[in-house]
Structure formats: structure tokens, C-alpha cells
Design a protein around this motif. Sequence first.
Motif, PDB file in Angstrom:
ATOM      1  N   THR A 115      -1.384  49.432  49.771  1.00  0.00           N
ATOM      2  CA  THR A 115      -2.282  50.550  49.446  1.00  0.00           C
ATOM      3  C   THR A 115      -1.875  51.831  50.158  1.00  0.00           C
ATOM      4  N   CYS A 123      -8.346  56.582  50.902  1.00  0.00           N
ATOM      5  CA  CYS A 123      -8.697  55.384  51.661  1.00  0.00           C
ATOM      6  C   CYS A 123      -7.513  54.435  51.842  1.00  0.00           C
ATOM      7  N   TYR A 127      -9.325  50.324  53.746  1.00  0.00           N
ATOM      8  CA  TYR A 127     -10.428  49.659  53.057  1.00  0.00           C
ATOM      9  C   TYR A 127     -11.020  48.532  53.918  1.00  0.00           C
ATOM     10  N   TYR A 129     -13.693  45.239  53.573  1.00  0.00           N
ATOM     11  CA  TYR A 129     -14.506  44.340  52.746  1.00  0.00           C
ATOM     12  C   TYR A 129     -15.580  43.727  53.627  1.00  0.00           C
ATOM     13  N   CYS A 200     -14.887  53.939  52.985  1.00  0.00           N
ATOM     14  CA  CYS A 200     -13.805  53.183  52.354  1.00  0.00           C
ATOM     15  C   CYS A 200     -14.163  51.704  52.212  1.00  0.00           C
ATOM     16  N   THR A 202     -14.942  48.341  50.022  1.00  0.00           N
ATOM     17  CA  THR A 202     -14.410  47.832  48.757  1.00  0.00           C
ATOM     18  C   THR A 202     -15.014  46.472  48.449  1.00  0.00           C
ATOM     19  N   ALA A 208      -8.267  44.887  51.149  1.00  0.00           N
ATOM     20  CA  ALA A 208      -8.940  45.241  52.402  1.00  0.00           C
ATOM     21  C   ALA A 208      -7.988  45.204  53.587  1.00  0.00           C
TER      22      ALA A 208
END
Length: 582
Positions: A115, A123, A127, A129, A200, A202, A208
Motif C-alpha cells: 500500500t 493512508c 491502515y 483494522y 485510516c 479499514t 492493514a
Amino acid sequence: MSHRPAVNVALELMEKVFPKNQKTRLCFLAALSVSLWIFLLYSHFLILRGSSGKDLVNPLDNGHFVNISFTPSTPAHETPPSTIPSPAHESTPAHSSKRDTFKPVTYPFMRAMRTVENKSDPCRGRYIYVHDLPSRFNKDMLKNCESLSLWTDMCKFITNSGLGPPLENVEGVFSDTGWYATNQFAVDVIFSNRMKQYKCLTNDSSIAAAIFVPFYAGFDIARYLWGYNISMRDASSLDLVDWLMKRPEWGVMGGKDHFLVAGRITWDFRRFSDEETNWGNKLFFLPAGRNMSMLVIESSPWHSNDFAIPYPTYFHPAKDAEVFTWQDRMRKLERKWLFSFAGAPRPNKPESIRSQIINQCKNSTVCKLLECGLGEKSNCHSPRSIMQMFQSSSFCLQPQGDSYTRRSAFDSILAGCIPVFFHPGSAYIQYTWHLPKNYTTYSVFIPEDDIRRNVSIEERLSQISPEQVKIMRETVISLIPRIIYADPRSKLETIEDAFDVAVKAVIDRVTRLRKNIVEGHTEYDNYREEYSWKYVLLDEGQRQVGAHEWDPFFSLHKDEQKDDESSETAKNSRKNEQRDQS
């Protein structure tokens, strides 16, 4: 002499044997052709069977991600290569000239790592989670808030998203907004509510950078610390671990990308045996617990799975301007006291230097003392009294309390008062995410043994020039944003608070671990967990530790001795909690 082709010989033979039967000739030719192909196929597979199976077939290359196995007792940042299976490779044909060229399989966390390549994503690489835990692990505790403490009405302290009741600015000690009577053990709920505002978040765990577990570990153990057997103390922790390990997110890294907040000192979660008389639960010693990153208000110098974050202060701004205004005000204050101390002696702890500190303060004309005691009449636990004294002092004394650390250290920083520490375990090896590693820039260190030898605190502090005091105070004031938790119901725009700093540090930690796994190496050479406190002090790129000036402060304790010490700490903290929450 020329030779006739084998095909012509075969045809002549057929004409002699079957001179007049055309159909029979065709059948024979077909049979010969089939036999030839069977012979070729048989020879081909015979060759394959003689080849090395590992060169041609990789049992891990099954079209799925490799299941990475982690040894529970291994520190999260030191996953040895032996616990990581070799990346699966694609087989190459037997006739290929590049038999040693392999294509590595993608690890299950590679999508998350990639990412960062998306430059248009604000972000990227950040990220988070959040597990959707059953309510018994968090919300239900708040519904039964009266059971969270034996002596304190925690119901009022969990209001306002965990900040507690608002404080009125009666004498101008506080700001008009942003101040609350926050309980020092409320970080569990404050942090979880701040996470809800994280920009950010998700729902896709595969991208993540880290995974948050919103378990109120501190609130859970507080219910059962006194008067309950180990089964009750361990029940929720074992239940949580069982729930987590059944989740697919856990299997990606064995939980080493997971983190949770336990808003108490580490010793409440480190019971060394299953004897009923021993203190706390064993959450941090469970194999799954050792894999996660545990955020506490005081960490262990000898373990690698817990990390200290600041105690909550009384200030929880909703806007950047509130922070800037407060910092400017702390710069302009007149500080009539050279140093001050808020606290009580520890008569049951012979090694404590608090009595000597109190005596020195009483005998000094430049020291302000705020003595603590039991009951509601004690001003020592009045936010107004504490902040007023710290705002009028240049230096604030911060000896050990019932454990290494004190909330008071962060109250003093918030007031722009330079903290004076007497043990490196009180801050320097604890809050390395939030405070500078060069402790001389923001604090003064006077070893406890100096106080036992009657070294004058007043004389030591008076030797620091006014110019140096001003520089140090400015550093302290600049640290204020990093040690406060913003109002969880709002969002700061340009300022990173204690929550932001902690989340960033967790993400950096998980990212380094993932890179080490992919590259097949460890972060440190010859890692030894009992030296955890040394590793946090290393500069970037350093890979090993050696002798340190603070070895005498930490080398005398072993795990088997620490249980007795933590149990004694607990007995003392019981009295302290009664005082604090009165």
C-alpha cells in the motif's frame, strides 16, 4: 554400402507377410505407432522418477499463501529464520538451463506492505483494522461500571468517552475548556474511543499495517485483583485468546501484527505461577499474549512484548488552538519555587527515598511540598492543587512510587515543570516512543544512592544556570502534545497526541518485523530478552547491546524474584488507589 531406411524395411516386411490384405496392413501400422508413443512416454516418466523431487515439486506451492509459523516465546521483533518456512518456489522444467532460478511466493501480509507504493493514497502504510470483539470484552464492562473498582465510583470516570467529569476553571489554574477529572487507569477506554476517530481505519484486514484489539484489559483485571482466585482473574484473558486464535487475521502472523491497550502497570498481567497467593493474571505470559504488542502505563525492563504509553493527564483538548494557547501560557508563568514534591512517604518500603526527599523539602526555603494522605481532605489528589503547585515550580521531583512510574511525571510536563527522576525505570527506559532518548534535554537525573548519601537536591538544582533551565523548560513544553490524549470526540488537525505517537510506533514495529521476515534476517544480533531495556535505547541501525551505565539498576532482578516484588507493589498500590480515587 548404403543402408535402407528402417521404414522401407518395415514396409517390405509387411508386403511379404501380408501381400494382399490392405486392412491388416493398416492395423499393424497403427499398432506400431501406438507402441512407439507408449515407449516414449514410459521413458519420459522413468527419467522424472529418477530426478530429485524437491527440484521439481514444492509441497508448499499449493496455490495459497504460505502459513507462517511463529514460536510464541520468541520476541516479536526477533523472529528467527528457523520459524519461517522458506518461500515457496515455482518449479522449472527438467530441461531448463535455469534450474536454480526460483520465483518467491507472496507472504500473506505483502498486500499490506504494497500500500505504501500508492502515492495518491494518504493512508498508505497506515491502515488499522479493528477486531469486532464480542461485547463481553469491552462494552459490557462499562455497563457494569460499579464493579470496576472496590473503592472508586468508576461510573463517573467513564463518562465523556472515558475522560471523566469536566473540571471547572475556578481559580484560573486550567483552561476554560478541555479539562477533566480523568482517572489514571482510564487509558483502555480513552484509547479505544480515540481509535474510532483514526482517519485510516479499514474493514479489509489484508491491507492493514496493524490490527487493534479493543479489549479493556485494565478494567477486566481491576475487577478481580483483590479477593478472587486465579481462575476468575484469568478467565477473560483465556477467553479473548481463544477467540482471537480462531480468526483468520490471527493466522497471518501468529498475532504479531496485533496490539491492545492494558491501562495499568505491567505487573498486573504478569503472574509468574498459578499459586493463588500470587498477584494478577497471566495475560502477558500466555503464548498468544507474548506475540502481541501490549501497551501499558508502565512496562517491564526485562520483557519485549510490552511498551509504555503515558498516563492520562487532566487535559484533553478538542482543537489545536487549545494546545498552542496552553503552551504559550506555560512559557510566561512566574515560577517562584525552585523545586516541589507532591507525594507521601513509603514507610513499608525500606529502599524508598521519599522520606529523605520530604525532609529535604521541608528544610528548604525554595521547595514547595504537597503531602498526601488518606481521605477526601488530602489536597495531594486535587487536580487544581497539583497543577497550581507544578505551574509555580521550575523543577518537580518524581521519585518511584509503588512501582517505577507515576502519573505525576506527566502532570509536571503538562505544567512546564522540568521533571527530576531518581531511577531510570521511572521514565528513561519506559516512554521511549514519547520522550527523547537524550533525557538530559528535558529532565534532571539524580541517582537514588546520592539521596541516601544526603546529597542536597537544592544544591544540585541550583547549579543549573538560568539559561539552561530556560532551554530545558522549552523542551518540556514542546513535549506537551505528545503526552496528552486529545478529546476522543474531536479531531486535532496538525498535532500528534499520545495516541497518534503510539499508533505510529506500533505500525513502524510491525513493518520492520515484516521486512525482516521477507529479507530473512533479524533486527538484532544475539538478542536476549532480559536486556529489553537496553535495546529500546539503541540508535537506528545498532544491532547489539553491551555494558551500560544503568546495569546496576536492572541487573539484580530475575523473573523468579520479580514476582515477590510485584506482589509487594500490588499491596502498596491498593493503599495508593484508595488515596488516589478519594
